[in-house]
Design a protein around this motif. Sequence first.
Motif, short mmCIF file in Angstrom:
data_model
loop_
_atom_site.label_atom_id
_atom_site.label_comp_id
_atom_site.label_asym_id
_atom_site.label_seq_id
_atom_site.Cartn_x
_atom_site.Cartn_y
_atom_site.Cartn_z
N PHE A 78 94.32 -12.44 -69.14
CA PHE A 78 93.69 -11.23 -68.65
C PHE A 78 93.09 -10.47 -69.81
O PHE A 78 93.72 -10.32 -70.86
N ASP A 79 91.86 -9.96 -69.64
CA ASP A 79 91.15 -9.24 -70.68
C ASP A 79 91.40 -7.74 -70.58
O ASP A 79 91.43 -7.17 -69.48
N PHE A 80 91.52 -7.12 -71.75
CA PHE A 80 91.70 -5.67 -71.87
C PHE A 80 90.78 -5.16 -72.97
O PHE A 80 90.23 -5.95 -73.73
N ASP A 97 100.01 -13.11 -80.64
CA ASP A 97 99.19 -14.07 -81.36
C ASP A 97 97.87 -13.37 -81.67
O ASP A 97 96.98 -13.34 -80.82
N GLY A 98 97.76 -12.76 -82.84
CA GLY A 98 96.58 -11.96 -83.18
C GLY A 98 96.55 -10.72 -82.33
O GLY A 98 97.46 -9.90 -82.37
N ASP A 99 95.49 -10.58 -81.51
CA ASP A 99 95.41 -9.42 -80.62
C ASP A 99 95.72 -9.81 -79.17
O ASP A 99 95.42 -9.07 -78.24
N LYS A 100 96.33 -10.98 -79.00
CA LYS A 100 96.73 -11.45 -77.67
C LYS A 100 98.24 -11.33 -77.52
O LYS A 100 99.00 -11.80 -78.38
N ALA A 101 98.68 -10.70 -76.42
CA ALA A 101 100.11 -10.64 -76.10
C ALA A 101 100.42 -11.79 -75.16
O ALA A 101 99.64 -12.10 -74.27
N VAL A 102 101.57 -12.42 -75.36
CA VAL A 102 101.99 -13.56 -74.54
C VAL A 102 103.31 -13.18 -73.85
O VAL A 102 104.27 -12.81 -74.52
N LEU A 103 103.31 -13.27 -72.51
CA LEU A 103 104.50 -12.96 -71.71
C LEU A 103 105.09 -14.24 -71.16
O LEU A 103 104.37 -15.09 -70.63
N LYS A 104 106.42 -14.38 -71.28
CA LYS A 104 107.13 -15.54 -70.74
C LYS A 104 108.39 -15.06 -70.06
O LYS A 104 108.96 -14.05 -70.44
N ASN A 139 97.47 -2.52 -71.54
CA ASN A 139 96.92 -1.19 -71.80
C ASN A 139 97.55 -0.56 -73.04
O ASN A 139 97.78 0.65 -73.10
N SER A 140 97.83 -1.39 -74.02
CA SER A 140 98.34 -0.94 -75.31
C SER A 140 97.24 -1.09 -76.36
O SER A 140 96.53 -2.10 -76.37
N LEU A 141 97.10 -0.10 -77.21
CA LEU A 141 96.09 -0.12 -78.26
C LEU A 141 96.26 -1.36 -79.12
O LEU A 141 97.37 -1.67 -79.57
N LYS A 165 93.93 -9.23 -74.98
CA LYS A 165 94.21 -10.21 -73.94
C LYS A 165 95.72 -10.26 -73.70
O LYS A 165 96.50 -10.02 -74.61
N VAL A 166 96.07 -10.58 -72.46
CA VAL A 166 97.47 -10.85 -72.13
C VAL A 166 97.50 -12.22 -71.48
O VAL A 166 96.80 -12.47 -70.49
N GLU A 167 98.28 -13.12 -72.05
CA GLU A 167 98.47 -14.43 -71.47
C GLU A 167 99.80 -14.44 -70.72
O GLU A 167 100.83 -14.11 -71.29
N ALA A 168 99.74 -14.78 -69.44
CA ALA A 168 100.94 -14.75 -68.60
C ALA A 168 101.14 -16.08 -67.88
O ALA A 168 101.74 -16.12 -66.81
N SER A 169 100.66 -17.16 -68.47
CA SER A 169 100.80 -18.49 -67.85
C SER A 169 102.25 -18.88 -67.64
O SER A 169 102.58 -19.59 -66.69
N ASP A 170 103.12 -18.43 -68.54
CA ASP A 170 104.53 -18.78 -68.45
C ASP A 170 105.39 -17.65 -67.90
O ASP A 170 106.60 -17.63 -68.09
#
Length: 149
Positions: free
Chosen positions: A4-6, A45-52, A70-72, A76-81
């Motif tokens: 998801f893009d932010f 991972d850089g400016d991408k947050a990963v949720l598992k 919605n955090s400065l 991107k938020v990756e939520a595949s897992d």
Amino acid sequence: MSIFDFVKSVGTKLGLGDGAPQAGDLKKELDSHDLGTKGVQVSVDGDKAVLKGDVKDQSTFEKAVVAVGNSLGVSKVEASDLKVGAGAPAQTPVLYTVKRGDNLWKIAEAEYGKGNGAKNNLIFEANKPMLTDPNKIYPGQVLRIPPLS
């Protein structure tokens, strides 16, 4: 499907400095909303947050993505897992990025159709507890748009 893009340059400022937030800061922000996400792991991972992990339902999945995104510093938020319920994959949520001049009434009419501005309360309720006042939204903020029942 689950990236998801932010808007990286807007959102809640977490921690110290101006770079990408740290995983611990994002986890603390997520847990502060008391969504039932204690078992969700957050990495960066850089400016991408990963949720598992696992969440109880689709609403919690969507709120977790929005709360972290919605955090400065997060683009991107990756939520595949990030799984819903008993390990089921999540459905793709409808998200809306607030534009200058928007209010919840205008967003409701844009998403639900002309004449449905009064449904703005559904959008406000769907974004609690991240939103505490329906008049306090800002350009670049991403909101969940719940389906009309």
